[in-house]
Design a protein around this motif. Structure first.
Motif, short mmCIF file in Angstrom:
data_model
loop_
_atom_site.label_atom_id
_atom_site.label_comp_id
_atom_site.label_asym_id
_atom_site.label_seq_id
_atom_site.Cartn_x
_atom_site.Cartn_y
_atom_site.Cartn_z
N ASN A 105 -4.29 -21.77 3.23
CA ASN A 105 -4.80 -22.73 4.39
C ASN A 105 -6.09 -22.12 4.98
N SER A 106 -6.95 -21.76 4.17
CA SER A 106 -8.31 -21.09 4.54
C SER A 106 -8.39 -19.93 5.38
N THR A 107 -7.41 -19.11 5.26
CA THR A 107 -7.16 -18.04 6.07
C THR A 107 -8.04 -16.87 5.25
N ILE A 108 -8.01 -15.96 5.72
CA ILE A 108 -8.59 -14.54 5.03
C ILE A 108 -7.66 -13.42 5.40
N MET A 109 -7.56 -12.80 4.04
CA MET A 109 -6.46 -11.41 4.17
C MET A 109 -6.96 -10.31 3.06
N PRO A 110 -6.12 -9.42 3.28
CA PRO A 110 -6.80 -8.13 2.54
C PRO A 110 -6.43 -8.44 1.27
N ASN A 111 -7.52 -7.88 0.53
CA ASN A 111 -7.62 -8.12 -1.02
C ASN A 111 -6.61 -7.17 -1.90
N LYS A 112 -5.50 -7.17 -2.33
CA LYS A 112 -4.60 -6.37 -3.04
C LYS A 112 -5.53 -5.50 -4.15
N ASP A 113 -6.44 -6.04 -4.81
CA ASP A 113 -7.07 -5.24 -5.82
C ASP A 113 -8.11 -4.37 -5.31
N PHE A 114 -8.71 -4.67 -4.23
CA PHE A 114 -9.55 -3.93 -3.54
C PHE A 114 -8.65 -2.65 -2.95
N ILE A 115 -7.44 -2.85 -2.38
CA ILE A 115 -6.70 -1.80 -1.76
C ILE A 115 -6.16 -0.94 -2.85
N LYS A 116 -5.58 -1.49 -3.93
CA LYS A 116 -4.82 -0.68 -5.13
C LYS A 116 -5.95 -0.20 -5.96
N ASN A 117 -7.19 -0.89 -6.35
CA ASN A 117 -7.70 -0.30 -7.21
C ASN A 117 -9.22 -0.14 -6.70
N GLY A 118 -9.60 -0.30 -5.67
CA GLY A 118 -10.72 -0.14 -5.21
C GLY A 118 -12.06 -1.04 -6.05
N ILE A 119 -11.47 -2.12 -6.48
CA ILE A 119 -12.33 -2.96 -7.17
C ILE A 119 -13.32 -4.06 -6.23
N ALA B 97 0.94 -1.10 -0.05
CA ALA B 97 -0.01 0.02 -0.28
C ALA B 97 0.96 1.17 -0.15
N GLU B 98 0.86 1.77 -1.02
CA GLU B 98 1.81 3.18 -1.26
C GLU B 98 1.33 4.39 -1.08
N THR B 99 -0.14 4.68 -0.91
CA THR B 99 -0.65 6.05 -0.74
C THR B 99 -1.42 6.26 0.42
N PRO B 100 -1.42 7.27 1.09
CA PRO B 100 -2.44 7.46 2.14
C PRO B 100 -3.64 6.83 2.22
N LYS B 101 -4.21 6.82 1.14
CA LYS B 101 -5.48 6.20 0.82
C LYS B 101 -5.81 4.80 0.87
N GLU B 102 -4.42 4.04 0.23
CA GLU B 102 -4.39 2.73 0.38
C GLU B 102 -4.10 1.98 1.57
N VAL B 103 -3.30 2.70 2.31
CA VAL B 103 -2.86 2.46 3.75
C VAL B 103 -4.07 2.52 4.73
N GLU B 104 -4.83 3.47 4.40
CA GLU B 104 -6.10 3.57 5.28
C GLU B 104 -7.10 2.31 4.73
N LYS B 105 -7.29 1.96 3.66
CA LYS B 105 -8.10 0.85 3.19
C LYS B 105 -7.26 -0.50 3.81
N LEU B 106 -6.07 -0.62 3.73
CA LEU B 106 -5.19 -1.64 4.26
C LEU B 106 -5.60 -1.89 5.99
N ASN B 107 -5.40 -0.67 6.58
CA ASN B 107 -5.76 -0.67 8.13
C ASN B 107 -7.22 -1.01 8.27
N ASN B 108 -8.17 -0.41 7.50
CA ASN B 108 -9.54 -0.97 7.81
C ASN B 108 -9.46 -2.43 7.67
N CYS B 109 -8.93 -3.04 6.44
CA CYS B 109 -9.28 -4.41 6.47
C CYS B 109 -8.56 -5.24 7.37
N ARG B 110 -7.28 -4.65 8.04
CA ARG B 110 -6.78 -5.58 9.05
C ARG B 110 -7.31 -5.22 10.34
#
Length: 182
Positions: A168-182, A119-132
């Motif tokens: 292994n059936s874990t859940i993680m942040p989606n890169k496409d959502f964080i980077k592109n908002g998809i 996550a390279e921009t403040p907006k992307e970091v905010e999305k990543l933190n929300n997901c985490r």
């Protein structure tokens, strides 16, 4: 106005794919050493760059034969003919090691950064933190870190694909959502 210092954050490091590429790189290194060793047997006095033999290794090897025997070749025979007369058999080398190395010649050494999404921009970091934060709350409330396929699909729908399935059936942040908002 003050400018805030910003540090990019890791979304995901794909260790499995990184290890696969690292094995390929090691295979490339082993092949290169094997080719070098076999060529040194045929051309002990020459320093040969393996990568320089490509894209036409067969032609270039026979050019090396011509070069090696230039003094003892008054008839101007081709490298192929000289190799034939001297019983130098390059077929196993060309058909095995050099063929396999040719598939990997353009490969560069893998680095962890090549297999890490950030996550390279403040907006992307905010999305990543929300997901985490959501994942942390979900794991705390459910009391588990792995989820069945049905549960994963419900979580994807609930979060509008902000999260995705990991190994292994874990859940993680989606890169496409964080980077592109998809």
């Amino acid at each position: 106005m003050e400018t805030a210092t910003f540090k990019k954050q890791e979304i995901h490091f794909d260790q499995h794919v990184y290890e696969l590429y690292l094995k390929k790189w090691e295979q490339r290194t082993v092949l290169k050493k094997a080719i070098q060793h076999k060529l040194e047997q045929f051309f002990p006095a020459m320093k040969i760059g393996i990568d320089a033999l490509y894209p036409n290794p067969e032609q270039n090897i026979y050019k090396l034969v011509s070069k090696q025997f230039v003094q003892s070749n008054p008839m101007g025979l081709s490298g192929y003919k000289i190799a034939e007369m001297k019983e130098m058999n390059f077929a196993p080398l060309l058909n095995n090691e050099m063929f396999e190395y040719g598939k990997l010649i353009d490969m560069k050494k893998p680095t962890k950064a090549d297999f890490t999404d950030y996550a390279e921009t403040p907006k992307e970091v905010e999305k990543l933190n929300n997901c985490r934060n959501f994942l942390k709350a979900l794991n705390n409330l459910s009391g588990k870190n792995t989820y069945t396929m049905h549960e994963q699909q419900q979580i994807y729908s609930l979060t509008k694909n902000a999260l995705k399935g990991g190994r292994n059936s874990t859940i993680m942040p989606n890169k496409d959502f964080i980077k592109n908002g998809i």
